[in-house]
Write an enzyme that holds these catalytic residues in place. Structure first.
Site, PDB file in Angstrom:
ATOM      1  N   TYR A   1      -2.488  -0.746  11.040  1.00 57.38           N
ATOM      2  CA  TYR A   1      -2.349  -1.175   9.646  1.00 57.38           C
ATOM      3  C   TYR A   1      -1.111  -0.552   9.008  1.00 57.38           C
ATOM      4  CZ  TYR A   1      -3.541  -1.758   4.690  1.00 57.38           C
ATOM      5  OH  TYR A   1      -3.517  -2.075   3.352  1.00 57.38           O
TER       6      TYR A   1
ATOM      7  N   LYS B   1       2.160  -2.515   7.437  1.00 56.08           N
ATOM      8  CA  LYS B   1       2.594  -2.360   6.053  1.00 56.08           C
ATOM      9  C   LYS B   1       4.028  -1.848   5.975  1.00 56.08           C
ATOM     10  CE  LYS B   1      -0.974  -3.800   3.732  1.00 56.08           C
ATOM     11  NZ  LYS B   1      -0.899  -5.012   2.886  1.00 56.08           N
TER      12      LYS B   1
ATOM     13  N   THR C   1     -13.122  -1.948  -1.641  1.00 54.40           N
ATOM     14  CA  THR C   1     -13.297  -3.317  -1.152  1.00 54.40           C
ATOM     15  C   THR C   1     -14.277  -3.318   0.021  1.00 54.40           C
ATOM     16  OG1 THR C   1     -11.538  -3.285   0.516  1.00 54.40           O
ATOM     17  CG2 THR C   1     -10.892  -3.771  -1.778  1.00 54.40           C
TER      18      THR C   1
ATOM     19  N   SER D   1       0.855  -1.183   0.000  1.00 57.08           N
ATOM     20  CA  SER D   1       0.000   0.000   0.000  1.00 57.08           C
ATOM     21  C   SER D   1       0.889   1.230   0.000  1.00 57.08           C
ATOM     22  CB  SER D   1      -0.879  -0.017   1.251  1.00 57.08           C
ATOM     23  OG  SER D   1      -1.497   1.234   1.468  1.00 57.08           O
TER      24      SER D   1
END
Length: 341
Positions: free
Chosen positions: A158, A162, A195, A145
């Site tokens: 998150y 990442k 999503t 990402s």
């Protein structure tokens, strides 16, 4: 030089295959005629993903697994190898997250996000290498990402995971290059994608969670992953103009970006209305009495399925050749005119 992956049917493992980018990626590999092993927790989503794979022209294998369990991931990889003989491509895509201020995330929630989103990639990569290194070939694609480089508010767990994937993947890549290995690893850095995650993540925000605009369709991400699997000598791919703009801005003026995100990063990540009751942090969102969420979220009206930047990223070698040839033709014409004069 590492042997190229076969252009014929391959065995591909996709984690997080029951929904979102993983679901779209499984379908994209299936359209090549590949054998696709679908790894995730949610049985409803996995069954539907298997139907997608078969309809697209591939062969499906459903393997329910929680990627935070290292032994379970090893066992899943062995099940794939037993069924299909080899593992040619492994795509790490499974993740979870929490939308909240850092101080509002409980310790066990932070640990869970890290175990799934970071260690899930580590365990998947280790399992893949056990099958690829003895053959001296194979490709591991880490679905990343823009947040692997640029942290934003309300997603500290998150973003941290990442960032960790980025560092671990670079380290592994160096080791494989040192050994002269035929196994390749590459990373695909994604933009905001439409999503279902924004309806099933744990959120402590005042409204519904949403991606920071602009929003792209998961099929765009899937095309980039499939391309990266066949062109893994390149270390990284950026998908979407927003990803390129964010990473360049962060490299040039990270402090300025801090201040910009402090002003805009809160409002840009929530919609009006109540967050849904489905949360996938501890259990799959689609079971035992849930539903199949598919690849798309609720942002179809604004999401786009193409990006000029993505085309340039995937075709930069071809573009470079064209520019070189063009420059050569211009130079040749100039020389011809000079000789004639």
């Amino acid at each position: 030089m590492a042997p190229l992956l076969s252009r014929g049917p391959r065995t591909v493992v996709v984690t997080g295959a029951s929904g979102g980018v993983g679901r779209a990626t499984a379908r994209a590999f299936a359209a090549r005629g590949d054998r696709v092993a679908l790894l995730a927790r949610g049985r409803e989503g996995l069954a539907a993903a298997a139907d997608d794979v078969r309809e697209a022209g591939g062969t499906a294998l459903v393997v329910p697994v929680d990627v935070s369990d290292a032994k379970a991931v090893d066992d899943a990889a062995q099940q794939v190898a037993d069924a299909f003989g080899t593992i040619d491509v492994w795509v790490n895509c499974a993740f979870t997250g929490v939308f909240a201020r850092f101080e509002d995330v409980e310790a066990d929630e932070y640990r869970r996000v890290t175990e799934v989103t970071y260690l899930g990639y580590v365990f998947g990569t280790r399992a893949a290498l056990r099958h690829m290194l003895p053959r001296d070939r194979g490709t591991i694609v880490q679905v990343g990402s823009a947040l692997a480089y640029r942290g934003i508010p309300l997603q500290s767990a998150y973003c941290g995971a990442k960032h960790a994937i980025q560092g671990f993947n670079e380290s592994l890549r160096c080791e494989l290059l040192h050994d002269g290995s035929g196994v390749r690893t590459t990373m695909v850095q994604l933009p905001a994608v439409n999503t279902p995650q924004f309806d099933w993540v744990l959120s402590r925000m005042p409204g519904k969670a949403r991606p920071v605009a602009p929003v792209y369709q998961p099929e765009l991400a899937a095309r980039a992953v499939v391309h990266a699997a066949s062109h893994a000598r390149r270390r990284e791919y950026w998908v979407g103009g927003s990803t390129a703009a964010t990473l360049i801005a962060n490299a040039v003026a990270p402090g300025l970006l801090d201040r910009y995100l402090a002003r805009t990063g809160f409002d840009s990540q929530h919609d009006e209305g109540e967050q849904g009751g489905t949360v996938n942090l501890w259990a799959p969102a689609d079971g035992p009495h849930g539903r199949d969420f598919g690849a798309h979220g609720r942002f179809d009206d604004e999401a786009v399925d193409h990006s000029p930047q993505d085309w340039l990223s995937r075709n930069r070698a071809r573009l470079g050749t064209a520019l070189t040839v063009g420059a050569g033709l211009v130079a040749a014409r100039g020389l011809t005119r000079l000789v004639r004069s």
